[in-house]
Motif scaffolding. Structure first.
Motif, PDB file in Angstrom:
ATOM      1  N   MET A 124     -18.749  -6.785   3.599  1.00 50.50           N
ATOM      2  CA  MET A 124     -17.857  -5.666   3.859  1.00 50.50           C
ATOM      3  C   MET A 124     -18.332  -4.453   3.064  1.00 50.50           C
ATOM      4  N   ASN A 125     -18.367  -3.311   3.715  1.00 52.43           N
ATOM      5  CA  ASN A 125     -18.998  -2.123   3.162  1.00 52.43           C
ATOM      6  C   ASN A 125     -17.987  -1.282   2.386  1.00 52.43           C
ATOM      7  N   LEU A 126     -18.187  -1.145   1.088  1.00 51.45           N
ATOM      8  CA  LEU A 126     -17.289  -0.356   0.242  1.00 51.45           C
ATOM      9  C   LEU A 126     -17.415   1.142   0.509  1.00 51.45           C
ATOM     10  N   ASN A 127     -18.526   1.571   1.054  1.00 48.35           N
ATOM     11  CA  ASN A 127     -18.712   2.977   1.429  1.00 48.35           C
ATOM     12  C   ASN A 127     -18.383   3.932   0.279  1.00 48.35           C
ATOM     13  N   GLY A 128     -18.845   3.597  -0.902  1.00 45.67           N
ATOM     14  CA  GLY A 128     -18.665   4.460  -2.054  1.00 45.67           C
ATOM     15  C   GLY A 128     -17.438   4.208  -2.892  1.00 45.67           C
ATOM     16  N   ALA A 165      -6.391  -4.549   2.631  1.00 49.86           N
ATOM     17  CA  ALA A 165      -5.252  -3.690   2.324  1.00 49.86           C
ATOM     18  C   ALA A 165      -5.676  -2.249   2.097  1.00 49.86           C
ATOM     19  N   PHE A 166      -6.861  -2.057   1.541  1.00 46.94           N
ATOM     20  CA  PHE A 166      -7.338  -0.703   1.289  1.00 46.94           C
ATOM     21  C   PHE A 166      -7.431   0.079   2.598  1.00 46.94           C
ATOM     22  N   SER A 167      -7.999  -0.529   3.628  1.00 41.49           N
ATOM     23  CA  SER A 167      -8.125   0.158   4.902  1.00 41.49           C
ATOM     24  C   SER A 167      -6.767   0.432   5.538  1.00 41.49           C
ATOM     25  N   LEU A 179     -14.901   0.788   4.596  1.00 41.37           N
ATOM     26  CA  LEU A 179     -13.797   1.605   4.094  1.00 41.37           C
ATOM     27  C   LEU A 179     -14.022   3.082   4.395  1.00 41.37           C
ATOM     28  N   LYS A 180     -12.921   3.824   4.461  1.00 41.42           N
ATOM     29  CA  LYS A 180     -12.937   5.285   4.611  1.00 41.42           C
ATOM     30  C   LYS A 180     -13.673   5.738   5.851  1.00 41.42           C
ATOM     31  N   ASP A 184       0.836  -1.192   0.000  1.00 38.54           N
ATOM     32  CA  ASP A 184       0.000   0.000   0.000  1.00 38.54           C
ATOM     33  C   ASP A 184       0.876   1.249   0.000  1.00 38.54           C
ATOM     34  N   ALA A 185       2.024   1.160  -0.694  1.00 33.59           N
ATOM     35  CA  ALA A 185       2.966   2.282  -0.728  1.00 33.59           C
ATOM     36  C   ALA A 185       2.247   3.569  -1.105  1.00 33.59           C
TER      37      ALA A 185
END
Length: 408
Positions: A358-362, A376-378, A287-288, A240-241
Motif C-alpha cells: 500500500m502506497n503511503l504517497n508521502g 481509515a486514513f483514506s 493515500l491522498k 476519523d472524526a
C-alpha cells in the motif's frame, strides 16, 4: 488530509428551523434520552414539499456503491477490486454534525477560510448511508434521505438569495444523547458499539471472491491464493472524526473547482445540500489520491478465517498491526494478482508485482500504523457535497496536513 485546488484534495436529526421548541430541532425529530435512541425521525420535508423559496434542505446519500456495493468485474469506468473481489454492504453507519453555513464561500482563495457561521445544526446525527429513502440523490439516480432544513438563519432572518454560503460539516465520534435518522431498532446495538469504541463510522458487509482464481507465475503461490476464504463477512469501525469545510458544489460546475464553492438559496424554491459518502475510499491502495487508485481486498482476505458469518464477522481491527506490505497469514509476500484478474491492469513501478504494498504517497509511516489505519486514513476524504464536491478536510490532530486515525 486537505483538498485544495492544486490537489482537490449524524444522533440528532436537526430537522427544522430555529423557531422549533428546541433550538435547531424539529419536534418530530428529537434526540433520544440517555443511551436510548429515538424511535423515528421526520425530516420535515419531502422531495417536492414544502418547496419553500430561500430554504436549504440537507440530505445524505451513499450513492450507487453504498447501496448496491462494488461488484467485480463491474461496469467500465466504475471503481473495481483489481484482485477479483465483489463487496456488498449491510450497513454504513456515519455520525455527522456541526453543520454550518457562512456567507462568502468564495471570498478567499484559501478553501479553509469559511467565515463566521450564521446558521448551525449541531447534531450528532447518525445515518445509514446504505439505505437512505425518500429522495433522489444528487447523482440523479440513487436514493438519498432527508436530515433537516434551514428556513432561516439562527437569528430568524431570511437567507440572501444572492449570497453563496460556505457549507461545512463534521464527521463526529459517536456519543449519547443522539438521534437516529434512518436506523431500525436492530441497528441500535451497532451504534452502542460505536459509542463504546469511540468510532465515527461502521461498515458491515460481505466480500465474495468473483475472479478467475488464476495466478500463473508460481504454483506454490497459486495454492496460497486458492486457500483464501472465498467469502468474508466483515465489520470495520474506526474514528476519523474531523471537519469537511467550505465544500465545492457540483451544482455550479466541476466538483474540483474552487470557484464552485458554497450553497446559494433560490427564489424559485428550496435547494439541496447533500452530505455524500464515497464508500470505495476505504479500499484504496494509495493515500491522498483521487485518480491513480486501485481497490484491493486480498490484503484483508489474507488474514480472515474461513468460517466468518454475518453473526460472527471478521473484525478488521485484526489488521491493526498487519503490515502495509501485504503478506499471507504465514508471513510470505502476497503478490499482485490483479494482472491475471483484471483486463488492462498492469503492475510495476509504485505497485510492485512481487508484493502488494500500500502506497503511503508521502504520508509519514508513523501516522499509519498498520493496514487498518491505512484504510481509515483514506476514509478521511470520503465525505463530499452534492455527489462529487470536494471539501477542505481538517484532521483531529494538530500536525496537518495529516492526522492519525484511530482504530481502538
Amino acid at each position: 488530509m486537505k483538498k485544495t485546488l492544486a490537489f482537490s484534495l449524524l444522533l440528532a436529526c436537526a430537522c427544522g428551523s430555529s423557531s422549533s421548541t428546541t433550538p435547531n430541532q424539529n419536534p418530530k425529530c428529537q434526540p433520544g434520552s440517555g443511551t436510548t435512541l429515538n424511535a423515528s425521525c421526520d425530516p420535515g420535508f419531502s422531495q417536492t414539499a414544502p418547496n419553500k423559496p430561500g430554504t436549504i434542505q440537507v440530505t445524505f446519500s451513499g450513492e450507487k456503491f453504498g447501496e448496491t456495493g462494488l461488484p467485480f468485474p463491474g461496469t467500465p469506468g466504475d471503481p473495481v477490486f483489481v484482485d477479483g473481489w465483489s463487496v456488498t454492504f449491510d450497513e454504513l453507519l456515519v455520525v455527522l454534525g456541526n453543520f454550518r453555513l457562512a456567507p462568502g464561500a468564495t471570498q478567499s482563495t484559501d478553501q479553509s477560510q469559511a467565515g463566521t457561521p450564521v446558521a448551525t445544526m449541531p447534531g450528532p446525527y447518525v445515518v445509514d448511508m446504505h439505505k437512505p429513502t425518500g429522495f433522489l440523490g444528487k447523482d440523479g439516480s440513487e436514493p438519498a434521505g432527508g436530515i433537516f432544513k434551514w428556513d432561516t438563519d439562527d437569528s430568524g432572518r431570511a437567507f440572501d438569495n444572492n449570497t453563496r454560503y460556505a457549507f461545512s460539516y463534521d464527521s463526529k465520534r459517536a456519543t449519547y444523547p443522539a438521534t437516529q435518522v434512518n436506523l431500525t431498532p436492530d441497528q441500535f446495538a451497532d451504534y452502542a458499539l460505536m459509542v463504546q469504541n469511540g468510532w465515527s463510522k461502521l461498515y458491515r458487509g460481505t466480500a465474495t471472491y468473483s475472479g478467475t482464481g488464476t495466478y500463473t507465475p508460481d504454483a506454490t503461490v497459486q495454492a496460497k491464493f486458492a486457500a483464501l476464504p472465498s467469502t468474508v463477512h466483515f465489520v470495520f469501525g474506526w474514528n476519523d472524526a474531523g471537519g469537511h469545510v467550505n465544500c465545492i458544489n457540483p451544482d455550479f460546475g466541476a466538483g474540483t473547482d474552487l470557484a464552485n464553492r458554497g450553497v446559494q438559496p433560490s427564489s424559485n424554491g428550496a435547494v439541496i445540500a447533500q452530505a455524500t459518502l464515497h464508500v470505495d475510499h476505504v479500499f484504496w491502495d494509495i493515500l491522498k489520491e483521487h485518480n491513480d487508485v486501485k481497490l484491493r481486498f486480498d490484503p484483508v482476505a489474507a488474514w480472515a478465517p474461513a468460517n466468518t458469518t454475518a453473526a460472527n464477522p471478521f473484525d478488521l481491527r485484526t489488521l491493526g498491526t498487519k503490515p502495509i506490505a501485504a503478506t499471507f497469514s504465514d508471513g510470505t509476500p502476497l503478490p499482485d494478482r490483479g494482472p491475471f484478474e483484471t483486463a488492462g491492469y498492469t503492475c510495476g513501478g509504485t505497485r510492485p508485482c512481487a508484493q502488494v504494498t500500500m502506497n503511503l504517497n508521502g504520508v509519514p509511516a508513523g501516522n499509519v500504523a498498520g493496514l487498518a489505519n491505512f484504510m481509515a486514513f483514506s476514509a478521511q476524504s470520503q465525505m463530499h457535497l452534492n455527489a462529487d464536491g470536494l471539501c477542505y478536510d481538517v484532521g483531529q490532530h494538530a500536525p496537518d496536513p495529516f492526522f492519525v486515525p484511530a482504530i481502538p
